[in-house]
Scaffold this motif. Structure first.
Motif, PDB file in Angstrom:
ATOM      1  N   SER A  22     -18.053  -2.224   8.923  1.00 53.77           N
ATOM      2  CA  SER A  22     -16.644  -2.592   9.042  1.00 53.77           C
ATOM      3  C   SER A  22     -16.486  -4.094   9.179  1.00 53.77           C
ATOM      4  O   SER A  22     -17.392  -4.807   9.575  1.00 53.77           O
ATOM      5  CB  SER A  22     -16.008  -1.885  10.243  1.00 53.77           C
ATOM      6  OG  SER A  22     -16.586  -2.371  11.432  1.00 53.77           O
ATOM      7  N   GLU A  34     -14.721  -7.150  11.053  1.00 54.10           N
ATOM      8  CA  GLU A  34     -14.113  -7.451  12.337  1.00 54.10           C
ATOM      9  C   GLU A  34     -13.721  -8.923  12.359  1.00 54.10           C
ATOM     10  O   GLU A  34     -14.562  -9.796  12.121  1.00 54.10           O
ATOM     11  CB  GLU A  34     -15.086  -7.142  13.470  1.00 54.10           C
ATOM     12  CG  GLU A  34     -14.466  -7.321  14.839  1.00 54.10           C
ATOM     13  CD  GLU A  34     -15.403  -6.867  15.942  1.00 54.10           C
ATOM     14  OE1 GLU A  34     -16.404  -6.195  15.652  1.00 54.10           O
ATOM     15  OE2 GLU A  34     -15.128  -7.204  17.082  1.00 54.10           O
ATOM     16  N   GLY A  61       5.000  -0.462   7.438  1.00 53.20           N
ATOM     17  CA  GLY A  61       3.992  -1.484   7.205  1.00 53.20           C
ATOM     18  C   GLY A  61       4.547  -2.875   7.474  1.00 53.20           C
ATOM     19  O   GLY A  61       5.586  -3.040   8.126  1.00 53.20           O
ATOM     20  N   PHE A 119       1.640  -4.126   3.801  1.00 54.23           N
ATOM     21  CA  PHE A 119       0.303  -3.780   4.264  1.00 54.23           C
ATOM     22  C   PHE A 119       0.416  -2.929   5.520  1.00 54.23           C
ATOM     23  O   PHE A 119       1.301  -3.150   6.341  1.00 54.23           O
ATOM     24  CB  PHE A 119      -0.498  -5.045   4.568  1.00 54.23           C
ATOM     25  CG  PHE A 119      -0.738  -5.893   3.350  1.00 54.23           C
ATOM     26  CD1 PHE A 119      -1.859  -5.699   2.571  1.00 54.23           C
ATOM     27  CD2 PHE A 119       0.177  -6.859   2.970  1.00 54.23           C
ATOM     28  CE1 PHE A 119      -2.071  -6.463   1.438  1.00 54.23           C
ATOM     29  CE2 PHE A 119      -0.022  -7.630   1.844  1.00 54.23           C
ATOM     30  CZ  PHE A 119      -1.155  -7.428   1.073  1.00 54.23           C
ATOM     31  N   THR A 120      -0.480  -1.985   5.691  1.00 44.98           N
ATOM     32  CA  THR A 120      -0.452  -1.131   6.878  1.00 44.98           C
ATOM     33  C   THR A 120      -1.019  -1.848   8.098  1.00 44.98           C
ATOM     34  O   THR A 120      -0.676  -1.529   9.213  1.00 44.98           O
ATOM     35  CB  THR A 120      -1.235   0.179   6.648  1.00 44.98           C
ATOM     36  OG1 THR A 120      -2.570  -0.146   6.267  1.00 44.98           O
ATOM     37  CG2 THR A 120      -0.585   1.023   5.576  1.00 44.98           C
ATOM     38  N   SER A 121      -1.868  -2.837   7.872  1.00 40.95           N
ATOM     39  CA  SER A 121      -2.490  -3.587   8.958  1.00 40.95           C
ATOM     40  C   SER A 121      -1.769  -4.915   9.174  1.00 40.95           C
ATOM     41  O   SER A 121      -1.567  -5.680   8.241  1.00 40.95           O
ATOM     42  CB  SER A 121      -3.965  -3.849   8.613  1.00 40.95           C
ATOM     43  OG  SER A 121      -4.489  -4.877   9.415  1.00 40.95           O
ATOM     44  N   ARG A 122      -1.414  -5.184  10.406  1.00 41.29           N
ATOM     45  CA  ARG A 122      -0.773  -6.442  10.783  1.00 41.29           C
ATOM     46  C   ARG A 122      -1.719  -7.609  10.501  1.00 41.29           C
ATOM     47  O   ARG A 122      -1.298  -8.643   9.984  1.00 41.29           O
ATOM     48  CB  ARG A 122      -0.417  -6.382  12.266  1.00 41.29           C
ATOM     49  CG  ARG A 122       0.294  -7.591  12.807  1.00 41.29           C
ATOM     50  CD  ARG A 122       0.511  -7.404  14.297  1.00 41.29           C
ATOM     51  NE  ARG A 122       1.699  -7.740  14.947  1.00 41.29           N
ATOM     52  CZ  ARG A 122       2.951  -7.814  14.553  1.00 41.29           C
ATOM     53  NH1 ARG A 122       3.237  -7.553  13.342  1.00 41.29           N
ATOM     54  NH2 ARG A 122       3.931  -8.147  15.316  1.00 41.29           N
ATOM     55  N   ASN A 123      -3.002  -7.464  10.841  1.00 37.69           N
ATOM     56  CA  ASN A 123      -3.981  -8.535  10.626  1.00 37.69           C
ATOM     57  C   ASN A 123      -4.149  -8.864   9.146  1.00 37.69           C
ATOM     58  O   ASN A 123      -4.243 -10.028   8.771  1.00 37.69           O
ATOM     59  CB  ASN A 123      -5.334  -8.171  11.240  1.00 37.69           C
ATOM     60  CG  ASN A 123      -5.320  -8.207  12.750  1.00 37.69           C
ATOM     61  OD1 ASN A 123      -4.460  -8.843  13.359  1.00 37.69           O
ATOM     62  ND2 ASN A 123      -6.256  -7.519  13.359  1.00 37.69           N
ATOM     63  N   LEU A 124      -4.207  -7.842   8.306  1.00 38.67           N
ATOM     64  CA  LEU A 124      -4.350  -8.077   6.870  1.00 38.67           C
ATOM     65  C   LEU A 124      -3.117  -8.785   6.319  1.00 38.67           C
ATOM     66  O   LEU A 124      -3.231  -9.707   5.508  1.00 38.67           O
ATOM     67  CB  LEU A 124      -4.594  -6.767   6.124  1.00 38.67           C
ATOM     68  CG  LEU A 124      -4.829  -6.881   4.618  1.00 38.67           C
ATOM     69  CD1 LEU A 124      -5.983  -7.829   4.310  1.00 38.67           C
ATOM     70  CD2 LEU A 124      -5.092  -5.506   4.024  1.00 38.67           C
TER      71      LEU A 124
END
Length: 88
Positions: free
Chosen positions: A3, A5, A31, A62-67
């Protein structure tokens, strides 16, 4: 390594005379949309500090805040490198 990180923040990001601040905006369908603002940190003394007000990139959520934040930096860097519609 199975993964990815994130080991350090990508916010803010300096690119030449500019600093890109990444953010996200919740998309209506769910998202997050990438968002960024750009400020001038050096160069022309009389130029406005804010080169680009908060700008949402509504092309893809995007589903991820970080992405979404990382994509915001990418879009901001692209804008600085092409000098597309910077206010200073």
């Amino acid at each position: 390594m199975d993964s990815f990180e994130l080991t350090r923040s990508v916010n803010p990001w300096d690119e030449g005379d500019y600093r890109i601040h990444s953010s996200v905006v919740e998309a209506p369908e769910g998202g997050f949309w990438p968002a960024y603002s750009i400020e001038r940190i050096r160069g022309i003394p009389d130029a406005p500090k804010q080169a680009v007000a908060l700008h949402e990139v509504r092309a893809q959520s995007f589903t991820s805040r970080n992405l979404a934040e990382m994509m915001a930096v990418s879009h901001g860097v692209q804008r600085v490198r092409t000098l597309y519609r910077l206010d200073c």
